[in-house]
Scaffold this motif. Structure first.
Motif, mmCIF file in Angstrom:
data_model
loop_
_atom_site.group_PDB
_atom_site.id
_atom_site.type_symbol
_atom_site.label_atom_id
_atom_site.label_comp_id
_atom_site.label_asym_id
_atom_site.label_seq_id
_atom_site.Cartn_x
_atom_site.Cartn_y
_atom_site.Cartn_z
ATOM 1 N N TYR A 153 24.485 -30.898 15.226
ATOM 2 C CA TYR A 153 23.931 -30.499 13.933
ATOM 3 C C TYR A 153 23.153 -31.654 13.355
ATOM 4 C CZ TYR A 153 27.219 -26.729 14.485
ATOM 5 O OH TYR A 153 27.881 -25.647 14.980
ATOM 6 N N PRO A 154 22.005 -31.469 12.818
ATOM 7 C CA PRO A 154 21.312 -30.205 12.623
ATOM 8 C C PRO A 154 20.614 -29.703 13.884
ATOM 9 C CG PRO A 154 19.984 -31.966 11.701
ATOM 10 C CD PRO A 154 21.263 -32.579 12.195
ATOM 11 N N ASP A 155 20.240 -30.582 14.805
ATOM 12 C CA ASP A 155 19.581 -30.215 16.065
ATOM 13 C C ASP A 155 20.120 -31.092 17.183
ATOM 14 O OD1 ASP A 155 17.780 -28.371 14.888
ATOM 15 O OD2 ASP A 155 16.471 -30.023 14.289
ATOM 16 N N VAL A 156 19.811 -30.716 18.411
ATOM 17 C CA VAL A 156 20.167 -31.555 19.561
ATOM 18 C C VAL A 156 19.296 -32.812 19.519
ATOM 19 C CG1 VAL A 156 20.235 -31.688 22.076
ATOM 20 C CG2 VAL A 156 20.805 -29.548 20.926
ATOM 21 N N PRO A 157 19.905 -33.998 19.644
ATOM 22 C CA PRO A 157 19.122 -35.238 19.621
ATOM 23 C C PRO A 157 18.159 -35.326 20.811
ATOM 24 C CG PRO A 157 21.461 -35.687 19.369
ATOM 25 C CD PRO A 157 21.340 -34.250 19.719
ATOM 26 N N SER A 158 17.145 -36.148 20.647
ATOM 27 C CA SER A 158 16.184 -36.372 21.729
ATOM 28 C C SER A 158 16.852 -37.174 22.846
ATOM 29 C CB SER A 158 14.976 -37.139 21.196
ATOM 30 O OG SER A 158 15.371 -38.438 20.793
ATOM 31 N N ALA A 159 16.213 -37.242 23.994
ATOM 32 C CA ALA A 159 16.764 -37.973 25.140
ATOM 33 C C ALA A 159 17.033 -39.445 24.813
ATOM 34 C CB ALA A 159 15.845 -37.848 26.343
ATOM 35 N N PRO A 160 16.118 -40.171 24.147
ATOM 36 C CA PRO A 160 16.419 -41.565 23.811
ATOM 37 C C PRO A 160 17.603 -41.703 22.846
ATOM 38 C CG PRO A 160 14.062 -41.175 23.633
ATOM 39 C CD PRO A 160 14.716 -39.844 23.860
ATOM 40 N N GLU A 161 17.725 -40.759 21.905
ATOM 41 C CA GLU A 161 18.875 -40.789 20.984
ATOM 42 C C GLU A 161 20.167 -40.497 21.728
ATOM 43 O OE1 GLU A 161 17.040 -39.427 16.729
ATOM 44 O OE2 GLU A 161 17.148 -37.912 18.322
ATOM 45 N N MET A 162 20.128 -39.573 22.682
ATOM 46 C CA MET A 162 21.324 -39.252 23.468
ATOM 47 C C MET A 162 21.797 -40.464 24.258
ATOM 48 S SD MET A 162 22.511 -36.298 22.898
ATOM 49 C CE MET A 162 23.335 -35.496 24.239
ATOM 50 N N GLU A 163 20.878 -41.263 24.761
ATOM 51 C CA GLU A 163 21.260 -42.475 25.478
ATOM 52 C C GLU A 163 22.016 -43.432 24.559
ATOM 53 O OE1 GLU A 163 18.012 -44.307 27.557
ATOM 54 O OE2 GLU A 163 17.426 -42.419 28.497
ATOM 55 N N VAL A 164 21.592 -43.510 23.298
ATOM 56 C CA VAL A 164 22.276 -44.364 22.329
ATOM 57 C C VAL A 164 23.684 -43.830 22.058
ATOM 58 C CG1 VAL A 164 22.237 -45.168 19.930
ATOM 59 C CG2 VAL A 164 20.119 -45.125 21.266
ATOM 60 N N PHE A 165 23.847 -42.508 22.022
ATOM 61 C CA PHE A 165 25.137 -41.881 21.707
ATOM 62 C C PHE A 165 26.077 -41.799 22.911
ATOM 63 C CE2 PHE A 165 22.646 -39.145 18.476
ATOM 64 C CZ PHE A 165 22.680 -40.173 17.543
ATOM 65 N N GLU A 166 25.617 -42.135 24.097
ATOM 66 C CA GLU A 166 26.363 -41.892 25.337
ATOM 67 C C GLU A 166 27.794 -42.446 25.314
ATOM 68 O OE1 GLU A 166 25.790 -43.071 29.983
ATOM 69 O OE2 GLU A 166 24.001 -42.626 28.824
ATOM 70 N N LYS A 167 27.972 -43.705 24.987
ATOM 71 C CA LYS A 167 29.309 -44.311 25.008
ATOM 72 C C LYS A 167 30.191 -43.751 23.898
ATOM 73 C CE LYS A 167 28.019 -48.604 27.243
ATOM 74 N NZ LYS A 167 27.940 -50.044 27.166
ATOM 75 N N LYS A 168 29.612 -43.548 22.735
ATOM 76 C CA LYS A 168 30.358 -43.005 21.611
ATOM 77 C C LYS A 168 30.823 -41.580 21.922
ATOM 78 C CE LYS A 168 29.714 -43.544 16.663
ATOM 79 N NZ LYS A 168 28.717 -43.630 15.589
ATOM 80 N N LEU A 169 29.957 -40.785 22.546
ATOM 81 C CA LEU A 169 30.288 -39.410 22.902
ATOM 82 C C LEU A 169 31.385 -39.370 23.965
ATOM 83 C CD1 LEU A 169 29.654 -36.463 22.386
ATOM 84 C CD2 LEU A 169 27.864 -36.615 24.119
ATOM 85 N N ALA A 170 31.368 -40.290 24.903
ATOM 86 C CA ALA A 170 32.411 -40.345 25.936
ATOM 87 C C ALA A 170 33.787 -40.570 25.298
ATOM 88 C CB ALA A 170 32.102 -41.441 26.941
ATOM 89 N N LYS A 171 33.854 -41.419 24.277
ATOM 90 C CA LYS A 171 35.125 -41.671 23.578
ATOM 91 C C LYS A 171 35.595 -40.427 22.829
ATOM 92 C CE LYS A 171 34.523 -46.631 23.031
ATOM 93 N NZ LYS A 171 34.363 -47.736 22.094
ATOM 94 N N VAL A 172 34.662 -39.682 22.262
ATOM 95 C CA VAL A 172 35.014 -38.466 21.528
ATOM 96 C C VAL A 172 35.489 -37.370 22.488
ATOM 97 C CG1 VAL A 172 34.075 -36.641 20.048
ATOM 98 C CG2 VAL A 172 33.434 -39.008 19.637
ATOM 99 N N LEU A 173 34.888 -37.291 23.674
ATOM 100 C CA LEU A 173 35.232 -36.256 24.649
ATOM 101 C C LEU A 173 36.539 -36.530 25.402
ATOM 102 C CD1 LEU A 173 31.757 -35.448 26.209
ATOM 103 C CD2 LEU A 173 33.199 -33.897 24.895
ATOM 104 N N ALA A 174 36.930 -37.789 25.511
ATOM 105 C CA ALA A 174 38.106 -38.159 26.324
ATOM 106 C C ALA A 174 39.376 -37.375 25.972
ATOM 107 C CB ALA A 174 38.341 -39.660 26.246
ATOM 108 N N PRO A 175 39.768 -37.247 24.696
ATOM 109 C CA PRO A 175 40.982 -36.484 24.393
ATOM 110 C C PRO A 175 40.885 -35.008 24.768
ATOM 111 C CG PRO A 175 40.253 -37.726 22.463
ATOM 112 C CD PRO A 175 39.206 -37.870 23.514
ATOM 113 N N PHE A 176 39.680 -34.453 24.739
ATOM 114 C CA PHE A 176 39.490 -33.050 25.109
ATOM 115 C C PHE A 176 39.639 -32.863 26.610
ATOM 116 C CE2 PHE A 176 37.739 -33.302 20.957
ATOM 117 C CZ PHE A 176 37.969 -32.060 20.395
ATOM 118 N N LEU A 177 39.121 -33.793 27.385
ATOM 119 C CA LEU A 177 39.285 -33.732 28.843
ATOM 120 C C LEU A 177 40.750 -33.889 29.225
ATOM 121 C CD1 LEU A 177 36.197 -35.911 29.797
ATOM 122 C CD2 LEU A 177 36.396 -33.419 29.981
ATOM 123 N N GLU A 178 41.443 -34.804 28.564
ATOM 124 C CA GLU A 178 42.869 -35.007 28.822
ATOM 125 C C GLU A 178 43.673 -33.750 28.471
ATOM 126 O OE1 GLU A 178 46.531 -37.893 27.360
ATOM 127 O OE2 GLU A 178 44.468 -38.525 27.016
#
Length: 91
Positions: free
Chosen positions: A52-77
């Motif tokens: 939200y509000p939109d899907v980030p651009s590819a360069p922004e997604m690269e910046v979010f990559e590590k932060k997103l991995a930490k957020v996803l970890a409990p869901f994968l577990e």
């Protein structure tokens, strides 16, 4: 209206209508919020990700990559535990 107020229940997409096991919202930057949801599709566990509000651009997604991995970890577990593939207390 803030991005958090704009997030409602999922009515469409891959997890629509499925029971929700976990759901969280995480602010990735001042401009972006991601909502992560773990669904139970009768033993098939799906993780949905909504930006939200939109899907980030590819360069922004690269910046979010590590932060997103930490957020996803409990869901994968939790998905592994629900599927019986990992021992331990559920999240």
């Amino acid at each position: 209206m803030t991005a958090f107020e704009a997030i409602g229940p999922l009515e469409s997409g891959p997890g629509a209508g499925l029971p929700v096991i976990m759901r969280t919202r995480h602010r990735m930057s001042p401009d972006y919020v991601v909502q992560i949801t773990l669904f139970d599709g009768d033993g098939v566990f799906t993780i949905g990700k909504s930006w939200y509000p939109d899907v980030p651009s590819a360069p922004e997604m690269e910046v979010f990559e590590k932060k997103l991995a930490k957020v996803l970890a409990p869901f994968l577990e939790a998905a592994l535990q629900c599927a019986g593939l990992m021992e331990g207390d559920l999240w």
